[in-house]
Design a protein around this motif. Structure first.
Motif, PDB file in Angstrom:
ATOM      1  N   LEU A 207       0.847  -1.192   0.000  1.00  0.00           N
ATOM      2  CA  LEU A 207       0.000   0.000   0.000  1.00  0.00           C
ATOM      3  C   LEU A 207       0.884   1.245   0.000  1.00  0.00           C
ATOM      4  O   LEU A 207       2.077   1.161   0.310  1.00  0.00           O
ATOM      5  N   ALA A 208       0.270   2.364  -0.297  1.00  0.00           N
ATOM      6  CA  ALA A 208       0.956   3.661  -0.269  1.00  0.00           C
ATOM      7  C   ALA A 208       2.255   3.608  -1.060  1.00  0.00           C
ATOM      8  O   ALA A 208       3.329   3.917  -0.556  1.00  0.00           O
ATOM      9  N   ILE A 212       3.955   0.453   2.715  1.00  0.00           N
ATOM     10  CA  ILE A 212       3.402  -0.518   3.664  1.00  0.00           C
ATOM     11  C   ILE A 212       3.312  -1.869   2.965  1.00  0.00           C
ATOM     12  O   ILE A 212       2.714  -1.980   1.895  1.00  0.00           O
ATOM     13  N   TYR A 214       2.125  -5.838   3.707  1.00  0.00           N
ATOM     14  CA  TYR A 214       1.437  -6.652   4.703  1.00  0.00           C
ATOM     15  C   TYR A 214       1.241  -8.072   4.171  1.00  0.00           C
ATOM     16  O   TYR A 214       1.229  -8.294   2.951  1.00  0.00           O
ATOM     17  N   LEU A 242       3.676  -7.226   9.194  1.00  0.00           N
ATOM     18  CA  LEU A 242       3.486  -5.857   8.712  1.00  0.00           C
ATOM     19  C   LEU A 242       4.857  -5.211   8.664  1.00  0.00           C
ATOM     20  O   LEU A 242       5.604  -5.244   9.641  1.00  0.00           O
ATOM     21  N   LEU A 244       6.936  -1.664   7.424  1.00  0.00           N
ATOM     22  CA  LEU A 244       6.752  -0.274   6.995  1.00  0.00           C
ATOM     23  C   LEU A 244       8.061   0.319   6.486  1.00  0.00           C
ATOM     24  O   LEU A 244       9.121   0.105   7.096  1.00  0.00           O
TER      25      LEU A 244
END
Lengths: 461, 342
Positions: A207-208, A212, A214, A242, A244
């Motif tokens: 994501l982003a 991110i 996951y 997760l 980051l």
């Protein structure tokens, strides 16, 4: 090329005609024969223009057709077949690792020196109908044939992928690195405590813009460090990770700094014939710890209930420098005859690397540009590596669940290495790793120190 | 609870929070502006550049929603083929109804009766065919008969890929039929002679314009009236438009691609986009770009721009597109026979 030829012919025709036109014809009013000549000149000009235009149209047509034609490519990234729209694709990749291990200070011949084919892994991966990816990796290393990975990834939106099959469990950060991109020839001690390959279903994605990452999944629940193709009992593990990269989309020096947490939880119950417990290995891949097992209910330790793992992890890469760290704790309720106990084993590592030749390092390896070519004074790329690692077995394991005379209680290891990338496909590694042990020998003595020099020639494509 | 357990529980809570954020992220993402893809034929670039800007403004004012319209242009039949093969067109605005029929028939992306869904058989504007010759008309071309004279070089695109090329072909055929008392054989001979004078076959109308105008090939270009008026506007000194004694009423048609708009959730805006072509503003934009409008007010306003031409329709002479396509342009049809002979 042909276009140029047409132009040359055109200019020659023009030059020829001009040559044969008498000079007065250019200066005086045109006679009927001049008019005829003028007309002929125009006809030739038209014919030449038509030829050029046909050539242009043929080129346009060829370009359009090439967009509809499947592409077959071969290069340093492997071999690739791709449909014109990219919806169907097959990549052939793989890697081969030829190793040599030599043990020092081993007067009692405790450790065998050996040559071995550590990994022989052809990889078939691809895409079917745009939304379905597949990945199949076999391994013929060590003289046996194994399916390492075999999974299907369904993806409809870029943020979510649903994976079915046999895959790496999303716990250990070093485990998630490809075997072809490892800093050291063998993964470090924490990998003993995380699942290798497991069967299940996993939802994962980025994501982003990749900041991110996951993964969460339901798996059979293999024992620490192991792979398996079936489950012998009903208990399953939930695994999640997760990770980051908070500065990934900035250009600063923290762009490749990432941290995360992985966790697994499940109920695992073993039997005397299949205890659902593991053994731990030294950096030279020799067994250093195992639970008691003599084939009887009274003498075999078995898994008996909840197992959890947790792993905080991080890495940082900046230019030619990189550092990776992870900690793993694995807890399992075990049973021996009437005795039950929850045991927790833990491990950590810190590994750093530096490209002497300046190439940029990332989690997926070095960005290589120069190849080995002494005639042009190009020697490839060189990387220095160092790491510290530790593995601690729960002291409550001894003496009831494990034998101190055969199993170590702690390993401390220090390793250094150099990697020579001759090009993107060929890598030579030389490692030295020294491990000291707490217990593991008879009469409450410590197991003999392990000093191993290893080398590897790796071909990957 | 030991400090280690507390630490683990805290870390796990953080992890659960991050995971919850992860899954809610797509929902939190900002809504993207609506995008439409209009797959059109070759010479409509300028028309739809103007029209798209006007529609986006209108839609924003009406609904507050931003819409971006992307355009794709090429030979009409090639464009239809691309849609059949998967090009995600929300709307198609093609040169002839047969190409949209092909999309309905072969890919089932819209119903067979699509033409009844909008006024004027889904043709919001019309056009016809005319000739463009070079300054002073050196070959003295006045009508269709002049095109088949020896030494006349004609530029027209390929009827297998281009909509206007089929209109050109049928206009010539219709003219020959009329002048030969409906004798099909004579019409075929006429078209055979005409195509013998065609040195290059481009794949679309704009390509034919390039051949004639930019590459300087040929004595006469047969093309859309709107295309010729545009060329004349840009090069008033270099070309002359010749209006033949008889031509065909060309009806470019438009349609919503149902399966695509439903997949993209763009049905409402796509429907409004097509309907806006029939509005006074849409009709004026069409007329400004040299297409013949239906609106009486716009027709009157732009009357001087369009010469009076005797026009016949495809239904009158050929019994409709399906029949014309089968006889003339299908594989092995009349066009293949005459062009392969060449």
């Amino acid at each position: 090329m042909e276009n140029k030829m047409v132009r040359i012919v055109r200019h020659l025709c023009m030059a020829g005609l001009i040559y044969f036109i008498p000079t007065p014809a250019l200066t005086q009013s045109m006679t009927p024969s001049d008019s005829l000549l003028q007309q002929r000149l125009e006809e030739i000009d038209q014919k030449e223009r038509i030829l050029e235009r046909k050539w242009e149209l043929a080129q346009e047509d060829a370009t359009a057709k090439s967009k509809q034609t499947a592409v077959a490519a071969a290069g340093k990234d492997g071999f690739n077949l791709k449909s014109a729209d990219g919806n169907f694709q097959l990549k052939l990749r793989g890697y081969i690792q030829s190793d040599a291990r030599f043990f020092g200070a081993d007067d009692q011949d405790s450790y065998p020196n050996t040559f071995l084919m550590r990994r022989i892994r052809p990889i078939f991966e691809g895409t079917l109908d745009k939304h379905f990816d597949f990945y199949l990796m076999m391994d013929f290393g060590g003289g046996s044939a194994t399916v390492q990975d075999a999974y299907i990834d369904f993806h409809y939106v870029p943020q979510m992928r649903l994976r079915f099959g046999k895959m790496k469990g999303p716990i250990g950060i070093e485990r998630l690195q490809s075997g072809a991109n490892l800093l050291f020839m063998e993964r470090s001690l924490p990998t003993n405590l995380v699942p290798n390959r497991d069967l299940g279903i996993q939802l994962h994605g980025e994501l982003a813009q990749g900041a991110i990452t996951y993964a969460v999944g339901l798996f059979n629940g293999v024992v620490d460090g192991a792979s398996a193709d079936t489950d012998v009992e009903d208990g399953k593990d939930i695994m999640a990770r997760l990770f980051l990269l908070p500065f990934k989309n900035n250009d600063g020096w923290l762009q490749n700094f990432g941290f995360g947490l992985a966790r697994s939880s499940g109920i695992q119950n073993g039997t005397v014939s299949a205890p659902a417990l593991t053994s731990y290995k030294t950096p030279a891949q020799l067994t250093a710890f195992r639970y008691r097992s003599d084939g009887t209910a009274a003498g075999t330790v078995i898994a008996n209930g909840k197992r959890t793992r947790m792993s905080p992890q991080a890495y940082f890469y900046n230019g030619p420098f990189g550092i990776l760290a992870e900690y793993v704790i694995s807890e399992q309720v075990v049973k021996l005859d009437a005795a039950n106990r929850k045991l927790g084993n833990s491990s950590w590592q810190v590994a750093a690397s530096y490209m002497l030749t300046g190439q940029k390092l990332t989690f997926k390896g070095a960005a290589l540009s120069n190849s080995f070519n002494p005639k042009e004074n190009s020697w490839g790329a060189f990387e220095l590596a160092a790491r510290l690692s530790n593995l601690s077995v729960d002291e409550n394991s001894f003496p009831l669940f494990a034998d101190n005379a055969k199993s170590i209680q702690e390993i401390n290891s220090i390793g250094v290495g150099i990697n020579w990338y001759l090009n993107k496909n060929i890598k030579f590694s030389l490692n030295y790793e020294q491990s000291t042990f707490d217990r593991g020998a008879a009469k409450e003595a410590d197991r003999v120190q392990e000093k191993v020099i290893s080398s590897r020639l790796q071909l990957s494509y | 609870m030991t400090p280690q357990t507390k630490c683990i529980k805290s870390l796990f809570s953080f992890f659960v929070f991050c995971l919850a954020f992860t899954f809610s992220y797509p929902a939190l993402a900002q809504k993207k502006p609506t995008t439409l893809l209009n797959v059109s034929y070759d010479p409509t670039r300028e028309l739809y550049q103007d029209f798209n800007a006007a529609f986006a403004k209108y839609w924003k004012e009406k609904t507050g929603e931003s819409v971006t319209i992307n355009q794709s242009h090429g030979g009409s039949s090639k464009q239809a083929r691309a849609v059949i093969d998967g090009l995600q067109a929300d709307v198609v605005t093609l040169a002839l109804a047969y190409d949209i029929d092909a999309i309905a028939e072969q890919a089932k992306l819209l119903p067979p009766d699509w033409q009844k869904r909008l006024p004027h058989n889904s043709a919001p504007y019309t056009s016809t065919l005319a000739f463009l010759v070079r300054k002073n008309n050196p070959k003295k071309i006045k009508d269709w008969d002049d095109l088949i004279k020896p030494g006349v070089s004609i530029i027209t695109p390929n009827p297998k890929t281009s909509g206007v090329a089929r209109w050109n072909y049928l206009a010539g055929w219709g003219y020959a039929l009329k002048n030969n008392n409906g004798d099909e054989q004579k019409a075929k001979e006429f078209i055979t002679k005409l195509f013998k004078n065609v040195p290059v076959l481009d794949s679309g109308a704009r390509g034919a314009t390039t051949t004639f105008v930019e590459r300087g090939i040929g004595d006469v270009l047969i093309n859309w009236e709107n295309e010729l008026l545009l060329i004349k506007k840009l090069n008033p000194e270099n070309y002359e438009i010749i209006v033949p004694s008889l031509s065909i009423l060309a009806e470019p048609t438009v349609a919503l691609i149902d399966k695509v708009v439903d997949k993209h959730h763009t049905r409402t805006v796509a429907q409004a986009y097509l309907e806006y072509l029939y509005s006074e503003e849409g009709q004026e934009i069409a007329a400004r770009n040299f297409y013949r409008a239906h609106s009486p007010a716009i027709v009157a306003k732009y009357a001087a721009q369009f010469p009076q031409i005797n026009l016949f329709t495809i239904d009158d002479v050929f019994g409709g597109w399906q029949k014309a396509q089968k006889i003339h342009f299908s594989d092995g049809g009349v066009f293949d026979q005459i062009y392969l002979q060449k």
